[in-house]
Design an enzyme around this catalytic site. Structure first.
Site, PDB file in Angstrom:
ATOM      1  N   THR A 186      49.208 -11.153  57.149  1.00  0.00           N
ATOM      2  CA  THR A 186      49.795  -9.809  57.112  1.00  0.00           C
ATOM      3  C   THR A 186      49.997  -9.374  58.554  1.00  0.00           C
ATOM      4  O   THR A 186      49.265  -9.798  59.450  1.00  0.00           O
ATOM      5  CB  THR A 186      48.854  -8.810  56.420  1.00  0.00           C
ATOM      6  OG1 THR A 186      47.631  -8.760  57.167  1.00  0.00           O
ATOM      7  CG2 THR A 186      48.569  -9.203  54.996  1.00  0.00           C
ATOM      8  N   GLU A 330      51.583  -9.809  50.697  1.00  0.00           N
ATOM      9  CA  GLU A 330      50.678 -10.126  49.581  1.00  0.00           C
ATOM     10  C   GLU A 330      51.438 -10.395  48.286  1.00  0.00           C
ATOM     11  O   GLU A 330      50.846 -10.779  47.284  1.00  0.00           O
ATOM     12  CB  GLU A 330      49.714  -8.953  49.345  1.00  0.00           C
ATOM     13  CG  GLU A 330      48.635  -8.801  50.415  1.00  0.00           C
ATOM     14  CD  GLU A 330      49.076  -7.939  51.597  1.00  0.00           C
ATOM     15  OE1 GLU A 330      50.299  -7.789  51.818  1.00  0.00           O
ATOM     16  OE2 GLU A 330      48.193  -7.419  52.293  1.00  0.00           O
ATOM     17  N   LYS A 438      49.739  15.554  55.125  1.00  0.00           N
ATOM     18  CA  LYS A 438      49.071  16.455  54.191  1.00  0.00           C
ATOM     19  C   LYS A 438      49.060  17.852  54.776  1.00  0.00           C
ATOM     20  O   LYS A 438      48.310  18.150  55.697  1.00  0.00           O
ATOM     21  CB  LYS A 438      47.651  15.963  53.906  1.00  0.00           C
ATOM     22  CG  LYS A 438      47.676  14.599  53.238  1.00  0.00           C
ATOM     23  CD  LYS A 438      46.311  14.131  52.806  1.00  0.00           C
ATOM     24  CE  LYS A 438      46.418  12.787  52.122  1.00  0.00           C
ATOM     25  NZ  LYS A 438      46.045  11.656  52.971  1.00  0.00           N
ATOM     26  N   TRP A 443      51.704  17.327  49.815  1.00  0.00           N
ATOM     27  CA  TRP A 443      52.097  16.116  50.526  1.00  0.00           C
ATOM     28  C   TRP A 443      53.556  16.214  50.954  1.00  0.00           C
ATOM     29  O   TRP A 443      54.416  16.625  50.178  1.00  0.00           O
ATOM     30  CB  TRP A 443      51.953  14.893  49.616  1.00  0.00           C
ATOM     31  CG  TRP A 443      50.535  14.473  49.426  1.00  0.00           C
ATOM     32  CD1 TRP A 443      49.409  15.178  49.776  1.00  0.00           C
ATOM     33  CD2 TRP A 443      50.084  13.258  48.830  1.00  0.00           C
ATOM     34  NE1 TRP A 443      48.296  14.477  49.449  1.00  0.00           N
ATOM     35  CE2 TRP A 443      48.664  13.295  48.859  1.00  0.00           C
ATOM     36  CE3 TRP A 443      50.732  12.148  48.286  1.00  0.00           C
ATOM     37  CZ2 TRP A 443      47.891  12.250  48.358  1.00  0.00           C
ATOM     38  CZ3 TRP A 443      49.962  11.117  47.785  1.00  0.00           C
ATOM     39  CH2 TRP A 443      48.547  11.165  47.829  1.00  0.00           C
TER      40      TRP A 443
HETATM   41  P1  ADP Z   1      52.302  -5.182  56.568  1.00  0.00           P
HETATM   42  O1  ADP Z   1      51.784  -4.678  55.251  1.00  0.00           O
HETATM   43  O2  ADP Z   1      51.293  -5.954  57.313  1.00  0.00           O
HETATM   44  O3  ADP Z   1      53.033  -4.142  57.372  1.00  0.00           O
HETATM   45  P2  ADP Z   1      54.418  -6.380  55.089  1.00  0.00           P
HETATM   46  O4  ADP Z   1      55.605  -6.989  55.678  1.00  0.00           O
HETATM   47  O5  ADP Z   1      53.739  -7.072  54.009  1.00  0.00           O
HETATM   48  O6  ADP Z   1      53.445  -6.227  56.281  1.00  0.00           O
HETATM   49  O7  ADP Z   1      54.751  -4.894  54.707  1.00  0.00           O
HETATM   50  C1  ADP Z   1      54.636  -4.376  53.414  1.00  0.00           C
HETATM   51  C2  ADP Z   1      54.834  -2.899  53.455  1.00  0.00           C
HETATM   52  O8  ADP Z   1      56.080  -2.562  54.033  1.00  0.00           O
HETATM   53  C3  ADP Z   1      54.871  -2.253  52.098  1.00  0.00           C
HETATM   54  O9  ADP Z   1      53.592  -2.043  51.581  1.00  0.00           O
HETATM   55  C4  ADP Z   1      55.616  -0.966  52.382  1.00  0.00           C
HETATM   56  O10 ADP Z   1      54.775   0.028  52.927  1.00  0.00           O
HETATM   57  C5  ADP Z   1      56.584  -1.379  53.448  1.00  0.00           C
HETATM   58  N1  ADP Z   1      57.899  -1.629  52.858  1.00  0.00           N
HETATM   59  C6  ADP Z   1      58.448  -2.814  52.543  1.00  0.00           C
HETATM   60  N2  ADP Z   1      59.692  -2.650  52.048  1.00  0.00           N
HETATM   61  C7  ADP Z   1      59.929  -1.319  52.031  1.00  0.00           C
HETATM   62  C8  ADP Z   1      61.031  -0.500  51.624  1.00  0.00           C
HETATM   63  N3  ADP Z   1      62.148  -1.011  51.137  1.00  0.00           N
HETATM   64  N4  ADP Z   1      60.881   0.830  51.745  1.00  0.00           N
HETATM   65  C9  ADP Z   1      59.765   1.376  52.246  1.00  0.00           C
HETATM   66  N5  ADP Z   1      58.714   0.671  52.647  1.00  0.00           N
HETATM   67  C10 ADP Z   1      58.783  -0.667  52.548  1.00  0.00           C
END
Ligand code: ADP
Length: 540
Positions: A186, A330, A438, A443
């Site tokens: 990650t 994940e 918040k 929110w």
């Molecule tokens: P990390 O979690 O380490 O930043 P990831 O590439 O796995 O790396 O990122 C996943 C996260 O990215 C998601 O949980 C979400 O918060 C964000 N994310 C992914 N795609 C989108 C999207 N289309 N719109 C908003 N957030 C997104």
């Protein structure tokens, strides 16, 4: 009673063999680090992946050994995808945009036995190789003439010499489809990086799902440009989908600027491209500056962070449909994609755009639910906002070496995202749980506020963060990078929110900055911004 069908494990080696047999002459085009274009076919790619497998056997690497890569999107990286996993080793793609300390940490955590890297990263490897005791072979992914005359890297060889003497035939081993195939960490926007270990089964199932019409809709009639890096959740699975359907592949290498991407799209007949919003900003800026367009490109998958509506509209005006997608490391990573249903095709444009702005519908294999603080499931009414949980066969069950303990809650993986889901199943992320602002018990969605700002003609990039406030706990502050040669005041930007959100959701102030820090996967680093503006005093 069991069914009486053949049992054939879902193995990654089958993907490349299928492509070699059924799409032998389909092309794979790569912009090389050296600058030139390399072209060959799936037939060639398959032969060279078998050579990689033979070279790994020659090193006597046991099954499950990790082979790390530090590389751009290109043909050699593609060969490693199949040669490494196909021969029962684990492909460990590393994000080269991480700091050298993080790269070392990850190589050591994964205990990589071989590390293959692009020419670009030679200086990083020179600096860190001696700190990586598990690596017994370093492979420079270049021709022999690029090897440095002297080097501090032990056991260094160039990729071409490494595989040159190997046979192009190889008998791929058969094993349990649940065997580990690939490892991806990650990006660490939330704490220490943790490894996610994909299996052959999860990878192949994810590829089937990703190819479907309501997902990325890829076929042998397409030419696809994965701008999303192969070191970022396996380029969203595109290399595997590509082999499965025989799509023409166009790899951009290190040239990710708008001009280079546009050139590649036009000259290689690209029909579909995939990437994060920040990369597409560069492409759209270039198109603006040359008043260009797209001759063949019709679709683009955008995900990784929220795609602003302004970007969806801009692409639409250029004849390109944006497929907004959401997922996580994940989740292999595909979870949802925003494709319209039949009944939406007759809806007014504004309604269609509102749906396309959402992160989209789950693909079969991904189950979702939203819950409140007490763990109660919330309705799919498009209004109730809750923590998003997922489960399915390509979603993590535990991290590599059990880092962080059991991540699941009653069998569901908590995504850390906050979302709504409408009755048609369209999920919309309102925030990451830690980015939510918040204010007085209510929110405010930072994504909403940012997307509105991105619709202003003078705004190049915008981030909204919570700043502490004596009365309301937190209030939103908008941090903005202006487009070059534009002028806009804080007052004018705040005025721009009138009628678009409730009054209490309008940011309290705007600050202009030269740049917003981006993380290794192109996402805005709000943690850094929050630190930077921790003591910011909002106007009364
Ligand atoms: P990390 O979690 O380490 O930043 P990831 O590439 O796995 O790396 O990122 C996943 C996260 O990215 C998601 O949980 C979400 O918060 C964000 N994310 C992914 N795609 C989108 C999207 N289309 N719109 C908003 N957030 C997104």
């Amino acid at each position: 009673m069991f069914g009486a069908m053949q049992e054939q494990p879902l193995l990654i080696s089958r993907l490349i063999e299928f492509a070699a047999r059924n799409h032998a002459d389909a092309e794979i085009v790569s912009r090389r680090v050296e600058g030139d274009l390399h072209r060959y076919t799936y037939r060639d790619a398959a032969a060279r992946s078998r050579q990689v497998a033979n070279a790994l056997d020659r090193l006597d690497l046991p099954a499950a050994s990790r082979v790390g890569t530090l590389a751009w999107n290109g043909y050699r990286h593609f060969e490693l995808y199949f040669g490494v996993s196909g021969s029962a080793r684990v492909l460990h793609t590393i994000n080269p945009r991480l700091s050298p300390e993080q790269v070392v940490w990850i190589i050591n955590d994964a205990q990589d036995a071989v590390l293959c890297f692009d020419l670009t990263f030679l200086p990083i490897i020179e600096a860190v190789a001696t700190e990586c005791p598990t690596v017994k072979r370093w492979v420079l992914m270049a021709d022999a003439d690029r090897l440095p005359a002297t080097t501090s890297i032990p056991a260094l060889i160039d990729y071409e010499s490494w595989i040159a003497g190997e046979r192009t035939e190889y008998t791929w081993p058969e094993f349990d489809e649940r065997t580990a195939a690939a490892l991806c960490y990650t990006s660490g926007t939330t704490g220490n990086p943790k490894g996610v270990l994909y299996s052959h089964r999860s990878t192949v199932l994810h590829a089937y799902a990703g190819a479907m019409p309501d997902a990325m809709n890829l076929s042998s009639r397409d030419s696809v440009l994965p701008v999303v890096p192969m070191f970022h959740v396996n380029a969203w699975g595109i290399p595997y989908v590509a082999a499965m359907v025989g799509v023409k592949l166009v790899f951009p290498g290190a040239a990710l600027d708008g001009k280079s991407l546009h050139h590649l799209i036009e000259t290689e007949g690209v029909t579909m491209a995939a990437g994060v919003p920040t990369v597409w900003l560069g492409l759209l800026n270039h198109i603006d500056s040359v008043q260009g367009g797209f001759a063949t490109m019709r679709r683009t998958v955008i995900g990784g962070s929220a795609c602003p509506r302004a970007m969806i509209e801009r692409f639409r005006a250029l004849g390109v449909t944006v497929l907004h997608a959401w997922g996580m490391t994940e989740m292999s990573p595909l979870g949802t994609l925003s494709t319209l249903k039949g009944k939406h095709l007759v809806a007014p444009e504004s309604e269609q755009l509102a749906l396309m702005e959402k992160q989209g519908r789950a693909i079969f294999g991904v189950e979702m639910k939203i819950i409140d603080d007490a763990g109660r499931e919330l309705p799919w009414d498009g209004k109730a906002t809750g923590d998003l949980l997922v489960r399915g066969p390509w979603i993590v069950s535990r991290y590599f070496r059990d880092a962080g303990g059991d991540p699941l809650v009653d069998g569901w993986f908590p995504t850390g995202d906050v979302a709504t889901i409408d009755p048609d199943g369209f999920m919309q992320i309102t925030d990451r749980s830690k980015d939510v602002i918040k204010s007085g018990g209510e929110w405010i969605s930072s994504i909403d506020i940012e997307n509105i700002a991105m619709g202003h003609p003078a705004v190049a990039m915008a981030a909204c963060i919570g700043v502490s406030h004596p009365k309301w706990d937190e209030r939103p502050l908008l941090v903005v990078v202006r487009k070059p040669a534009t002028e806009v005041t804080a007052e004018a930007l705040l005025e721009f929110y009138r009628g678009k959100v409730a009054k209490w959701q309008v940011p309290d102030d705007v600050v202009f900055v030269d740049a917003i820090p981006l993380g290794a996967t192109g996402k805005m680093q709000k943690i850094k911004l929050r630190e930077q503006f921790r003591d910011y005093v909002l106007p009364n």
